[in-house]
Write a protein that holds these residues in place. Structure first.
Motif, short mmCIF file in Angstrom:
data_model
loop_
_atom_site.label_atom_id
_atom_site.label_comp_id
_atom_site.label_asym_id
_atom_site.label_seq_id
_atom_site.Cartn_x
_atom_site.Cartn_y
_atom_site.Cartn_z
N ARG A 1 -22.42 22.30 57.56
CA ARG A 1 -21.94 22.85 58.93
C ARG A 1 -23.22 24.02 59.74
N VAL A 2 -23.43 25.01 57.94
CA VAL A 2 -24.49 25.92 58.40
C VAL A 2 -25.16 25.87 59.50
N GLY A 3 -25.99 25.03 60.23
CA GLY A 3 -27.04 25.23 60.49
C GLY A 3 -28.77 25.17 59.98
N SER A 4 -29.14 25.41 58.91
CA SER A 4 -30.30 25.21 58.22
C SER A 4 -30.01 25.56 56.96
N GLY A 5 -31.10 24.36 56.19
CA GLY A 5 -31.24 25.00 54.78
C GLY A 5 -31.08 23.18 53.92
N SER A 6 -31.15 22.74 52.59
CA SER A 6 -30.58 22.01 52.33
C SER A 6 -29.71 21.93 51.56
N VAL A 7 -28.34 21.16 51.00
CA VAL A 7 -27.71 20.94 50.56
C VAL A 7 -27.94 20.03 49.19
N VAL A 8 -27.60 20.77 48.34
CA VAL A 8 -28.86 20.70 46.94
C VAL A 8 -28.12 19.72 46.09
N ARG A 9 -28.32 18.90 45.59
CA ARG A 9 -27.66 17.69 45.30
C ARG A 9 -27.28 18.30 43.59
N ASN A 10 -25.97 18.17 43.00
CA ASN A 10 -25.51 18.19 42.30
C ASN A 10 -25.52 19.33 41.60
N ALA A 11 -25.10 20.61 42.56
CA ALA A 11 -25.34 21.87 42.97
C ALA A 11 -23.41 22.39 42.65
N GLU A 12 -23.00 23.03 43.74
CA GLU A 12 -22.00 22.95 44.35
C GLU A 12 -21.12 22.24 44.11
#
Length: 382
Positions: free
Chosen positions: A327-338
């Motif tokens: 929902r942040v609005g920018s950036g990439s959701v990193v796979r297998n991170a959080e």
């Protein structure tokens, strides 16, 4: 494009970057059909001629309504009714636009874009593909409300395979407002669609003298005329009365495209919005109403509360496509991170916002693409 090295999914390395569907081995019949259809569209459109020297480009304007076609409400200082002016009304409001291109206009719909729907999307996509297949235009401009313009642009970008440009345009002020921005925006959109350098750039959005790509553009302000930005990539270019200027050459990387789905509505995909104090109610409700896919508009890097994570993982285990966006609005959701996508059975949306992740998931489901490695690859390639 996101780096393939982040995926860490079994068998993903066997997949190459693709235009429409499938790994080099083991693609489904529906994926092969998608690839064949898209390749055929591209070949047909590429074979058609560009405007001869001295001839004006041919631009078809497809109107769908929105604020750009709105008229002010006499009972309110700020209110207006969207979708009142016709396509020809919009053209008539722009002096000299006929010197830029030879124009043809069609009314596809006349609605506020908050009411945009699958049926109008399919009508638009089929009409644009037909116009290009019949060599009736060198580019298409779609007038559209700003509320969902980024979603329609993203959808069209993935179902129109032609190298010819498709440009969506809207306005933040109605046609009867003081300093209405619609006429200038429409002129700019026609300029971009008529420009030879606009080919091979897919679907674009043009407002306030700025050219945006369909993948990254998003609305960021409720009322400002400078509401549209491309937070991850920046704009493609700019336009003024004298020239269209693109920041970089068109990408040589082929766009991920699919055949236009054959029927409305598209497969049901829900967006679940993460917030503090959240439980699994939204997920369970979506599943109870038949969702084939769920997009998480997660906090931060696509995260959410533990009960929601558990419910999403259980849904993924039952064949539901579960996509982690933010929902942040920018950036990439990193796979297998959080979160460990491999263990949870989830897909990273990478840099797609929730609304666009939903559309890509719908197109994948409509084309029978559910293999998780292939789905993750297509999110990278879109």
């Amino acid at each position: 494009m996101a780096r393939i090295s982040i995926f860490g999914m079994v068998g993903l390395a066997a997949c190459s970057a693709v235009l429409v569907a499938g790994c080099a081995n083991g693609s489904t019949d529906s994926e092969s059909a998608a690839q064949s259809s898209a390749a055929s569209q591209t070949a047909t459109s590429t074979a058609k001629s560009t405007p001869a020297p001295g001839q004006l480009p041919r631009i078809t304007i497809l109107a769908t309504g929105g604020t750009i076609a709105g008229k002010a409400n006499a009972n309110s200082a700020v209110g207006y009714t969207a979708g009142e002016a016709t396509a020809q009304d919009l053209i008539d409001a722009v002096p000299g636009i006929d010197k830029i291109a030879k124009l043809d206009a069609e009314q596809i719909a006349n609605i506020g874009s908050q009411d945009m729907n699958d049926e109008v999307w399919l009508t638009l996509a089929n009409r644009i593909n037909q116009i290009f297949a019949d060599d009736k235009a060198d580019g298409v401009v779609v007038t559209h409300g700003t509320d969902t313009i980024e979603e329609t642009a993203f959808f069209l970008d993935h179902v129109v395979a032609s190298p010819k440009p498709v440009v969506l345009v809207g306005s933040m002020r109605p046609s009867t407002a003081l300093s209405a921005d619609g006429p200038a925006n429409l002129r700019s959109a026609v300029q971009v669609a008529a420009d030879a350098d606009a080919r091979d750039r897919g679907t674009m959005v043009v407002l306030n003298d700025t050219i945006h790509g369909a993948k990254d553009v998003t609305k960021t302000n409720t009322t400002s005329v400078q509401t549209f930005v491309s937070p991850n990539t920046g704009p493609l270019g700019h336009v003024d009365a004298a020239a269209v200027t693109f920041a970089e050459p068109a990408s040589a990387h082929p766009r991920l495209t699919f055949p236009v789905p054959g029927k409305s509505p598209l497969p049901q995909v829900a967006i679940v919005y993460s917030h503090a104090g959240m439980d699994a109610t939204q997920v369970n409700d979506a599943l109870g109403h038949g969702a084939q896919g769920i997009v998480l508009a997660g906090v931060g890097d696509g995260n959410t509360a533990k009960p929601v994570v558990a419910a999403l993982s259980a849904a993924a285990g039952k064949g539901v496509l579960v996509i982690r966006s933010s929902r942040v609005g920018s950036g990439s959701v990193v796979r297998n991170a959080e979160l460990n996508d491999d263990e949870l059975g989830t897909i990273s949306a990478l840099d797609l916002n929730p609304a666009k992740a939903r559309i890509l998931t719908q197109l994948l489901l409509a084309n029978g693409i559910t293999d998780k490695a292939k789905v993750q690859q297509d999110f990278a390639d879109c």
